[in-house]
Design a protein around this motif. Structure first.
Motif, short mmCIF file in Angstrom:
data_model
loop_
_atom_site.label_atom_id
_atom_site.label_comp_id
_atom_site.label_asym_id
_atom_site.label_seq_id
_atom_site.Cartn_x
_atom_site.Cartn_y
_atom_site.Cartn_z
N TYR A 1 -2.95 -38.45 -6.08
CA TYR A 1 -3.33 -37.11 -5.62
C TYR A 1 -2.12 -36.20 -5.37
CZ TYR A 1 -8.05 -38.97 -4.60
OH TYR A 1 -9.30 -39.53 -4.68
N LYS B 1 3.41 -33.29 -0.85
CA LYS B 1 2.96 -32.40 0.23
C LYS B 1 3.55 -32.87 1.57
CE LYS B 1 0.34 -30.40 -2.80
NZ LYS B 1 0.76 -29.12 -3.41
N SER C 1 -8.09 -27.32 -0.06
CA SER C 1 -6.80 -27.04 -0.70
C SER C 1 -5.67 -27.50 0.21
CB SER C 1 -6.67 -25.55 -0.99
OG SER C 1 -6.78 -24.81 0.22
N TYR C 2 -4.49 -27.59 -0.36
CA TYR C 2 -3.30 -27.95 0.42
C TYR C 2 -2.62 -26.68 0.92
CZ TYR C 2 -3.85 -32.67 -1.34
OH TYR C 2 -4.34 -33.93 -1.62
N ASN C 3 -2.02 -26.80 2.10
CA ASN C 3 -1.35 -25.66 2.71
C ASN C 3 0.16 -25.81 2.58
OD1 ASN C 3 -3.93 -24.90 3.67
ND2 ASN C 3 -3.66 -26.17 5.50
N TYR D 1 3.06 -26.17 4.62
CA TYR D 1 3.16 -26.65 6.01
C TYR D 1 4.09 -25.75 6.82
CZ TYR D 1 3.38 -29.94 9.91
OH TYR D 1 3.28 -30.53 11.14
N ARG E 1 0.02 -36.44 -2.96
CA ARG E 1 0.13 -36.15 -1.53
C ARG E 1 1.52 -36.43 -0.97
NH1 ARG E 1 -5.78 -38.31 0.60
NH2 ARG E 1 -6.98 -36.60 -0.37
N ILE F 1 -1.59 -30.21 6.88
CA ILE F 1 -1.16 -30.33 5.48
C ILE F 1 -2.20 -29.75 4.54
CG2 ILE F 1 -0.59 -31.97 3.66
CD1 ILE F 1 0.62 -33.80 5.74
N SER F 2 -3.47 -29.85 4.92
CA SER F 2 -4.55 -29.44 4.03
C SER F 2 -5.66 -28.80 4.82
CB SER F 2 -5.09 -30.66 3.28
OG SER F 2 -6.33 -30.40 2.67
N TYR G 1 -8.44 -32.37 3.77
CA TYR G 1 -8.24 -33.72 3.26
C TYR G 1 -7.75 -34.69 4.32
CZ TYR G 1 -8.82 -32.05 -1.55
OH TYR G 1 -9.33 -31.52 -2.71
N TYR G 2 -7.49 -34.21 5.55
CA TYR G 2 -6.99 -35.06 6.62
C TYR G 2 -7.80 -34.81 7.88
CZ TYR G 2 -2.76 -35.65 3.73
OH TYR G 2 -1.89 -35.93 2.71
#
Length: 630
Positions: free
Chosen positions: A609, A614, A70-72, A74, A611, A229-230, A233-234
Motif C-alpha cells: 500500500y 507515508k 486518502s493520505y494526508n 502529516y 504506507r 497519516i490518513s 486508514y488508521y
C-alpha cells in the motif's frame, strides 16, 4: 377514426380500447406504446376532458462515486515556549501522587527546595520549547514541587547521568537521539560565580525534564499520531500519560534507567525487532542488491536480471544444478529474459514457496535476493514505531493479521496455533490498520452491501437493469426495513446517496461464504469465508473490498470460540445463526513490512500500500519541528 389525444401517429380506437379493457397496469402503459409504435410517444397538450398523459419519472441524477479514504501530508503540532512565569510564585498544594511502580522508591529530594527557589531567577529570558502538554506539565509539576530532580548541590546527580545514558541510547529502539539532546552544564569551578552556576543548573533541570517526558511519550505512544497519516486508514486510541505523575515518580526513584525502559512495549516482538536492528547495523551490505521494484516478464530486458541469475546460480542445490546448471552457466550474464530462463525462474520461485508463474516481481526479488541493508533497517524502524501504537501486552489468545504478509494467525500461550493465507483489500480498497476485540461468529451470513459498493459498482448496472438485484439473490429494503423489489426502484434518481439497504441472502454464491467473524469497528471490516478460493493460490492476495478473507475460516472460528472444527461444522448444518465469543480475544488488523516469527526471526515483505513512505514523511516532519529547539 376517433383520436383520444393528439400525437404524431393516429391510434385506432379499437386497439386502444381493447388494451385498456384488459387492465394493463399504468406502469406498463408506456412500455406497451413503445412496443406498438417502436419508440416513446411524443405528447402534445391534451384536449380538454381527454385522457391525461402518463406521470413524469423523477429526473436522472448524474453518476457519482463514493471516494476511498486518502493520505494526508502529516503536520505535527508546533512546539510552544514554556512559560516559566508561574514558577515565580510556588504553589503549596496540588502535588500529584507518585506513580506506583516497583522502581518508584528510595529517593527523597531536599524538603525545603531553597536552592531551587533561589535558582528560579535563572529562567528569566530562558527559551525552552516543548510540546504543549509537556510545557504545561513542567509548570504544573514544579509549581507544586519546587525542588530539583536532576541536580544535587552544584552538580547533575546520578539520576541525571542515568537518564542521559538512556536518552543517548534512543537509537537502539529505533528512535532519534537528536530528539532528546540535553547539554550538560560544565563542571562547577571551585571559585566560580554562584549565581551563574545556579542559572546553568535550573536550565539544565528544565531541559532534561522536558526531554525525558518527550522520550517517555515516544516510547509509550510513538513519535507519530497514526490517525493523522490518513483520513480513514488508521484508528488507534490514545494512551493516557499523566506527565505530572511521571515527574513525581522520577523524583522518587533511583532506578531511572529501569523506569524509562519500562515505558517501551514489553512484548517479545518488540525485543526481536530491537535485536534485528542491532544485527543489521553491525552487518555488511548485501553483496548483490537487486532493484526491489523489478518487474520482468519473458522476452523483456533488464540490467537487474544478471544479478538475480547470479544469486540463483550461487545457491544451486543438486536438483536445480542438475536440471538448470548448464543453462545458468551459459546465460548468467544475459539481460534478456529468454524463454530458456523461464523454467529456471519458475523452479527458483517454487523452491522459495512462491507461485511458479515465471514473472519476476517484487516478491520474487525479495525471496531470492533479499532487500538492501538500508531497506531492511528502515522497515525494522517503522515496525518498532508501529508497535508503539499498540498495547504493550498484545494479549493471549489473540488473532494477528499482517497485511503485507497476507496471513492471519491465531496465537495462544506464546505459540502460533493456527496460521493461514489471507486476502486483503485492493490498493483502491485498502484494509485499515487498527485493533479491536472479536465479538461474534455468524454462520451462513447475510452480506450487507456497503454503500460504497452500491454506489460505485451496482448503481451503474441498476440504471440500465433495475431488476438485477432481484435475480441475483439480493434483498432491498427502505429506511423502515420494508422490502422493495429492486425492479420497482428508479435507480437513475440517485447519486452518491442511495436511500436503500441491500443485502445478499445466504447461499453458495454469497460473497461471505459460509461464515464471518465480527469485531465491530468503524471501518466495517471483518474476517470471512469466500467462494473465490483460487485467490489463495496467488502470492499477492490483495483482491477484496477491505475485509479479510480467510483460507481456513472454520479453523479460525473454532479457535476464537475455543471449540473444535467439528463443532463449527455442526453449527453450519443448522442454517443462519450467530454465536457470541464469550472470552476476550483481541484482533490486530496490522500492517508490518518487517515482522518476527514466533521463533524471533524477522521476515520482510513488500509495502503493497506504500504506507512506509507515508510514515517516513510523518517522521521527517516531526524531526523538522523538533530540530531547531532540541
Amino acid at each position: 377514426m376517433k383520436v383520444f389525444w393528439k400525437t404524431s401517429v393516429l391510434v385506432p380506437a379499437t386497439a386502444l380500447a381493447a388494451t385498456l379493457a384488459l387492465g394493463v397496469p399504468q406502469a406498463g402503459a408506456q412500455t406497451f406504446l413503445d412496443m406498438l409504435f417502436g419508440g416513446p410517444v411524443r405528447h402534445e397538450k391534451p384536449l380538454k376532458g381527454e385522457f391525461p398523459p402518463p406521470p413524469k419519472r423523477a429526473p436522472k441524477v448524474a453518476p457519482a462515486r463514493i471516494s476511498a479514504p486518502s493520505y494526508n501530508t502529516y503536520k505535527p503540532d508546533r512546539l510552544v515556549r514554556v512559560d516559566f512565569a508561574a514558577l515565580a510564585t510556588p504553589q503549596t498544594t496540588g502535588a500529584t501522587t507518585a506513580d506506583a511502580t516497583p522502581q518508584a522508591a528510595a529517593f527523597q529530594p531536599q524538603p525545603d527546595g531553597a536552592a531551587f527557589r533561589q535558582a528560579l531567577a535563572g529562567l528569566d529570558g530562558y527559551e525552552l520549547f516543548a510540546e504543549s502538554g509537556i510545557a504545561k506539565a513542567l509548570v504544573s509539576y514544579y509549581s507544586a514541587n519546587p525542588d530539583f530532580i536532576w541536580v544535587t548541590g552544584t552538580e547533575p546527580n546520578a539520576r541525571a547521568a542515568e537518564a542521559l545514558r538512556v536518552l543517548n541510547d534512543a537509537a537502539s529502539y529505533g528512535l532519534s537521539p537528536a530528539d532528546y539532546t540535553v547539554d550538560l552544564p560544565p563542571a562547577a569551578q571551585t571559585a566560580g560565580d554562584a549565581a551563574a552556576r545556579a542559572n546553568e543548573l535550573i536550565r539544565f533541570e528544565m531541559a532534561l525534564s522536558a526531554r525525558v517526558l518527550r522520550y517517555i511519550h515516544d516510547a509509550q505512544d510513538g513519535r507519530i499520531d497514526p490517525n493523522r497519516i490518513s483520513s480513514g486508514y488508521y484508528d488507534f486510541p490514545d494512551k493516557p500519560l499523566d506527565m505530572v505523575a511521571t515527574l513525581q515518580a522520577l523524583s522518587h526513584t533511583t532506578q531511572v534507567q529501569t523506569y524509562l525502559e519500562s515505558r517501551h512495549p514489553q512484548n517479545p516482538e518488540y525485543q526481536a525487532l530491537r535485536t534485528e536492528l542491532e544485527g543489521l547495523r553491525a552487518s555488511e551490505e548485501n553483496e548483490i542488491v537487486v532493484d526491489p521494484k523489478l518487474l520482468l516478464k519473458p522476452g523483456e530486458t533488464s540490467a537487474e536480471l544478471p544479478k538475480l541469475l547470479t544469486l540463483i546460480a550461487r545457491d544451486l542445490d543438486d536438483d536445480m544444478g542438475g536440471a538448470y546448471g548448464e543453462t545458468l552457466s551459459r546465460l548468467v550474464g544475459s539481460e534478456t529474459y529468454a524463454p530458456e530462463l523461464v523454467p529456471v525462474i519458475e523452479a527458483a520461485q517454487k523452491k522459495a514457496g512462491l507461485k511458479p508463474d515465471g514473472v519476476i516481481g517484487p516478491r520474487t526479488v525479495e525471496a531470492l535476493a533479499g532487500s538492501s541493508k538500508a531497506d531492511r533497517l528502515a522497515k525494522v524502524q517503522y515496525a518498532l514505531e508501529e508497535l508503539r501504537w499498540m498495547p504493550s501486552d498484545l494479549g493471549s489468545p489473540r488473532v494477528f493479521i499482517n497485511q503485507p504478509a497476507f496471513t492471519a494467525s491465531y496465537i495462544e500461550g506464546g505459540e502460533e496455533k493456527l496460521k493461514m493465507r489471507a486476502v486483503i483489500g485492493k490498493v483502491t480498497n485498502q484494509t485499515a490498520f487498527f485493533y479491536d476485540t472479536i465479538k461474534t461468529v455468524n454462520y451462513h451470513p447475510y452480506w450487507g452491501v456497503p454503500q460504497s459498493i452500491i454506489v460505485n459498482e451496482m448503481l451503474p448496472k441498476l440504471r440500465s437493469d433495475p431488476g438485477y438485484l432481484d435475480r441475483a439473490g439480493y434483498e432491498v429494503t427502505d429506511s423502515r426495513g420494508k422490502r422493495i423489489p429492486s425492479s420497482a426502484i428508479n435507480w437513475g434518481a440517485y447519486g452518491a446517496k442511495v436511500p436503500y439497504n441491500v443485502r445478499q441472502q445466504p447461499g453458495e454464491a454469497n460473497a461471505l461464504g459460509e461464515l464471518k467473524i465480527l469485531f465491530p469497528n468503524k471501518f466495517a471490516i471483518y474476517m470471512h469465508d469466500t467462494p473465490q478460493k483460487s485467490f489463495f493460490k496467488r502470492d499477492v492476495r490483495a483482491f477484496s473490498h477491505g475485509c479479510v478473507r480467510l483460507e481456513d475460516p472454520r479453523g479460525m472460528a473454532a479457535a476464537v470460540l475455543g471449540k473444535s472444527v467439528d463443532y463449527i461444522a455442526d453449527k453450519l448444518k443448522g442454517g443462519h445463526s450467530e454465536e457470541k465469543v464469550t472470552r476476550n480475544v483481541p484482533v490486530y488488523v496490522a500492517y508490518f513490512t518487517a515482522w518476527p516469527t514466533m521463533s524471533g526471526k524477522v521476515e520482510y515483505f513488500p509495502d503493497i500500500y506504500g504506507r512506509d513512505a507515508k510514515l517516513q514523511q510523518a517522521i521527517d516532519a516531526t524531526a523538522e519541528v523538533r530540530a531547531p529547539t532540541s
